[in-house]
Structure formats: C-alpha cells, structure tokens
Design a protein around this motif. Structure first.
Motif, short mmCIF file in Angstrom:
data_model
loop_
_atom_site.label_atom_id
_atom_site.label_comp_id
_atom_site.label_asym_id
_atom_site.label_seq_id
_atom_site.Cartn_x
_atom_site.Cartn_y
_atom_site.Cartn_z
N TYR B 32 -5.21 -2.02 8.02
CA TYR B 32 -5.53 -3.41 7.68
C TYR B 32 -5.26 -4.24 8.90
N SER B 93 -1.49 -3.57 10.17
CA SER B 93 -0.46 -3.05 9.27
C SER B 93 -0.88 -1.69 8.73
N GLY B 96 -1.85 -1.29 4.20
CA GLY B 96 -2.13 -2.63 3.67
C GLY B 96 -0.90 -3.42 3.29
N GLY B 97 0.25 -2.91 3.60
CA GLY B 97 1.47 -3.61 3.22
C GLY B 97 2.26 -4.08 4.42
N GLY B 98 3.21 -4.93 4.16
CA GLY B 98 3.99 -5.48 5.25
C GLY B 98 5.35 -4.85 5.41
N ASP B 100 6.54 -2.47 7.09
CA ASP B 100 6.95 -2.22 8.47
C ASP B 100 6.68 -3.43 9.34
N GLY B 101 6.41 -4.55 8.71
CA GLY B 101 6.03 -5.74 9.46
C GLY B 101 4.63 -5.57 10.02
N LEU B 102 4.11 -6.64 10.52
CA LEU B 102 2.83 -6.56 11.21
C LEU B 102 3.09 -6.23 12.66
N PHE B 104 1.77 -6.84 16.31
CA PHE B 104 0.92 -7.83 16.96
C PHE B 104 0.59 -7.44 18.39
#
Lengths: 113, 114
Positions: B32, B93, B96-98, B100-102, B104
């Motif tokens: 994602y 990500s 689709g989940g956060g 592990d954090g995004l 950047f």
C-alpha cells in the motif's frame, strides 16, 4: 472536526535534559504514531500506541519512550537529550492500524543546544 | 538501507504543465502506497494512495501509477498550479496496515514556476 494537535510547537532543551512532547489524536482514532524528521532525512517511524499500549517501535534507542492515556492522547519523552535529537517530531493518528485516514499533526520542532 | 527512495530532491515545473514525481521501493512486502504533501511549518497532508492490486488511481488533478514489477510509482499532477509548490513524500506500508509505521522517502521539493 479538530485535527491532530501537537504541543508545544517549538521546544529548546539543553543536552542531557529530558523533553516531553504531546499529541491529541482526531476524535475516534485509537492509534497514535510518532515520527522523527531530522534535517535532510525523511520521516522515521518511532513508536506506535494503540488502546493505551505500545504496539511497536522503530529503530530508536530506549531513551525514546512514551505513553498513551485513556483518552488516546499521547506523550513522547526523550531522555538524556543529544544534539542529534534536534528534529521535527510528528504525531499521526488513525483508527487501529489502518493506514487509510492516517492524519498528521503540525509537529514539534525540538532543538537541543 | 533506504527502502523507499525519491531520487530527485527537487523538481521545477512551469505552471499549467504536468509534474511527475517518482518513487522507487525495494521491499516487495510493501502493498500500500501513499503520497503526502508538506508545506513548511505544517504536518504532511494526505494526497492520494494506491493498493498493490491496482496500477492506477486518480483523484482530480492527481494520478498515481504503480509498476509492481519495476517497484516504481509515480505521482502525476495535471495541470500544475502555484499552490502545488511543496515537498512531496512517498510512503509505503505492509499488509495495508500501519503496525510497522509508514516507510517514507526523503521527499521531493516541487517548485511551480509562474
């Protein structure tokens, strides 16, 4: 609807001191994420809190810690400050770990002198 | 080891033209992807996202393209407007989940010339 709010906007501390940064999530969001953006770098994931518990942390030393309160607001504490901790600290909130709807605050600029 | 790379620190485009911002990633577990825009003294604001099951997503002037085989995505802004001048971050990500954090990229500073 109020967005994610962070305080203070700016913070100046001396090396070796402790800094406390605060974040209030969007109403209905249960998760708070903390990120560090040092000069010239992208955002680096620091910590994730959900339902009052630390769920995950990034590659940062233990002197970076925090907590989440029953109202889902969160505090980030940085102990034994070092010069390289000077950065913009951003908080984001979402519902659980859902990336969709992930919303950032304006950040706290921490300067260590 | 940078898993999300934005190789152009800055990009200058004339008003009315197309702006194309690029992003490469190395971790095939990413599924994602998001683009954020950031003005000075403000937090990043969400622009547009794309799931790995798609290769294109449009929202008004913004279109994101995903090439999974090349591990590459791009953001197209058409037409570019002066208010588009900002730093743009690509983020990724897993599942689709956060959790592990995004992850950047370092950002691309887009400058729209009048």
């Amino acid at each position: 609807e109020a967005g994610v709010t962070q305080s203070p906007t700016h913070l100046i501390k001396t090396r070796g001191q402790q800094a406390t940064l605060r974040c209030s999530p969007i109403s209905g969001h249960t998760s708070v994420y903390w990120y560090q953006q040092a000069l010239g770098l992208g955002l680096q994931f620091l910590l994730w809190y959900d339902e009052g518990e630390e769920r995950n942390r990034g590659n940062f030393p233990p002197r970076f810690s925090g907590r989440q309160f029953p109202n889902y607001s969160s505090e980030l504490n940085v102990n034994a400050l070092e010069l390289e901790d000077s950065a913009l600290y951003l908080c984001a909130s979402s519902y659980r770990d859902r990336v969709y709807g992930y919303t950032f605050g304006s950040g706290t600029r921490l300067t260590v002198v | 080891d940078q898993q999300v790379k934005q190789n152009s620190p800055s990009l200058s485009v004339q008003e009315g033209r197309i702006s194309i911002l690029n992003c490469d990633y190395t971790n095939s577990m990413f599924d994602y992807f998001l683009w954020y825009k950031k003005y000075p003294a403000e937090g990043p604001t969400f622009l547009i996202s794309i799931s790995s099951i798609k290769d294109k997503n449009e929202d008004g002037r913004f279109t994101v393209f995903l090439n999974k085989s090349a591990k590459h995505l791009s953001l197209h802004i058409v037409p570019s407007q002066p208010g588009d001048s900002a730093v743009y971050f690509c983020a990724a990500s897993m599942t689709g989940g956060g959790a592990d954090g995004l992850t950047f990229g370092k950002g691309t500073h887009l400058i729209i010339q009048p």
